[in-house]
Every structure is written in structure tokens, then in C-alpha cells.
Design a protein around this motif. Structure first.
Motif, PDB file in Angstrom:
ATOM      1  N   GLY A   1       0.820  -1.212   0.000  1.00 49.47           N
ATOM      2  CA  GLY A   1       0.000   0.000   0.000  1.00 49.47           C
ATOM      3  C   GLY A   1       0.851   1.257   0.000  1.00 49.47           C
ATOM      4  N   PHE A   2       1.882   1.271   0.859  1.00 46.15           N
ATOM      5  CA  PHE A   2       2.797   2.413   0.866  1.00 46.15           C
ATOM      6  C   PHE A   2       3.551   2.505  -0.455  1.00 46.15           C
ATOM      7  N   GLY A   3       3.937   1.355  -1.016  1.00 51.30           N
ATOM      8  CA  GLY A   3       4.632   1.348  -2.303  1.00 51.30           C
ATOM      9  C   GLY A   3       3.775   1.895  -3.425  1.00 51.30           C
ATOM     10  N   VAL A   4       2.504   1.506  -3.445  1.00 46.24           N
ATOM     11  CA  VAL A   4       1.580   2.022  -4.459  1.00 46.24           C
ATOM     12  C   VAL A   4       1.431   3.534  -4.298  1.00 46.24           C
ATOM     13  N   GLY A   5       1.276   3.990  -3.063  1.00 43.33           N
ATOM     14  CA  GLY A   5       1.145   5.428  -2.814  1.00 43.33           C
ATOM     15  C   GLY A   5       2.388   6.204  -3.218  1.00 43.33           C
ATOM     16  N   PHE A   6       3.549   5.697  -2.832  1.00 43.86           N
ATOM     17  CA  PHE A   6       4.798   6.364  -3.180  1.00 43.86           C
ATOM     18  C   PHE A   6       4.994   6.396  -4.694  1.00 43.86           C
TER      19      PHE A   6
END
Length: 165
Positions: A88-93
Motif C-alpha cells: 500500500g505504501f509502495g503504491v502510494g509512493f
């Protein structure tokens, strides 16, 4: 197929950078008349492109450096939740990198921003590595997220620490 293309492209760009730097160093020390000062600038741009392209391959191979010492000792469901949060953080970043990289590239295109050196390299080409890398990472993180959401197999997707106890 994408992995193979990215690896080969990264390798070619890295080799080109190495050759440019090598020529620049040798010519500046031994053959001043044949020295081409902008080779070093182009090599920096090429290394940056290679690095940004390699990042998405690290996402696909789960090769980013991280502290999985603690995560590997959690239960499989807890590991899955940690990976879902990580994705999720990777997708956001990646989405932010795509968006803001696009804005930066577009501004450089619109304003015809160029390097302050003699070759006046168009910086939109240099900056475009950010949105392209963001798009590639977003694609890879979405695949990874989908695997953890819909194709999770506790026996094959469990993290195992490489440390010998």
C-alpha cells in the motif's frame, strides 16, 4: 518479458556510462586535445536513468533493502498483513512519484529547461526518468498487492530470514 528488457536496458545504459566516464578520465589526463567535457554530464544522466529503471525490477524481485528480521519471525497471517501495508505504501509512493515526476518533466518541457553546461541538454529528458520509474514501480506494486490479496499461498509466500541462527 518486462524484467528481461529492463535488465538489458539498465545494463546497456550502465555500460555506456562506464565507457563515457572511462574515456573522459583517460582523455583528460593523457590526451587533452581529444577530451570531450560533456561526456561526464551525459554519463551522470545515464546513470540516473539506469538507477531509476532498476528500482522497479527490485520491486518485482523483492530485492529492496529492508529489515525483515522481525517480520520473518511473525506468523504467516501477520507477515501477509505487513506485506499488504508495505505494498500500500509502495503504491502510494509510486503514484506520487509518477504524478510529481510528470509535473517536473512537463514544466521542463514547457519552459525549455536546459542544463547550464555547454551542450544545453534538455532537462525534460533527464527528469522523465522519475515518472517512467514511478509508472513501472506502480505496475509492479499493483501486481504484488494483487498476489498478496488474491493469490496468497502461505507455504510459498512466507518470508524467511536469510540469517543462520
Amino acid at each position: 518479458m518486462l524484467s528481461k528488457i529492463l535488465r538489458q536496458l539498465t545494463g546497456v545504459i550502465g555500460l555506456l556510462s562506464l565507457l563515457l566516464y572511462f574515456y573522459q578520465i583517460v582523455s583528460s589526463w593523457l590526451f587533452h586535445a581529444w577530451s570531450i567535457p560533456w561526456f561526464a554530464e551525459v554519463a551522470v544522466y545515464a546513470i540516473t536513468w539506469a538507477m531509476f529503471l532498476a528500482v522497479s525490477e527490485l520491486v518485482a524481485q523483492d530485492g529492496h533493502i529492508r529489515a525483515d528480521f522481525v517480520i520473518s519471525r511473525l506468523s504467516v497471517p501477520a507477515q501477509r498483513r505487513c506485506e499488504l501495508i508495505n505494498c500500500g505504501f509502495g503504491v502510494g509512493f509510486s503514484a506520487l512519484m509518477l504524478w510529481y515526476g510528470w509535473l517536473l518533466t512537463w514544466d521542463a518541457w514547457i519552459w525549455d529547461d536546459r542544463s547550464p553546461t555547454g551542450i544545453a541538454f534538455p532537462l525534460w529528458i533527464y527528469y522523465s526518468c522519475a515518472p517512467i520509474s514511478g509508472a513501472l514501480m506502480l505496475y509492479r506494486y499493483c501486481i504484488r498487492l494483487g498476489q498478496y490479496l488474491f493469490a496468497f499461498n502461505p507455504t510459498t509466500m512466507k518470508l524467511v530470514s536469510n540469517e543462520v541462527m
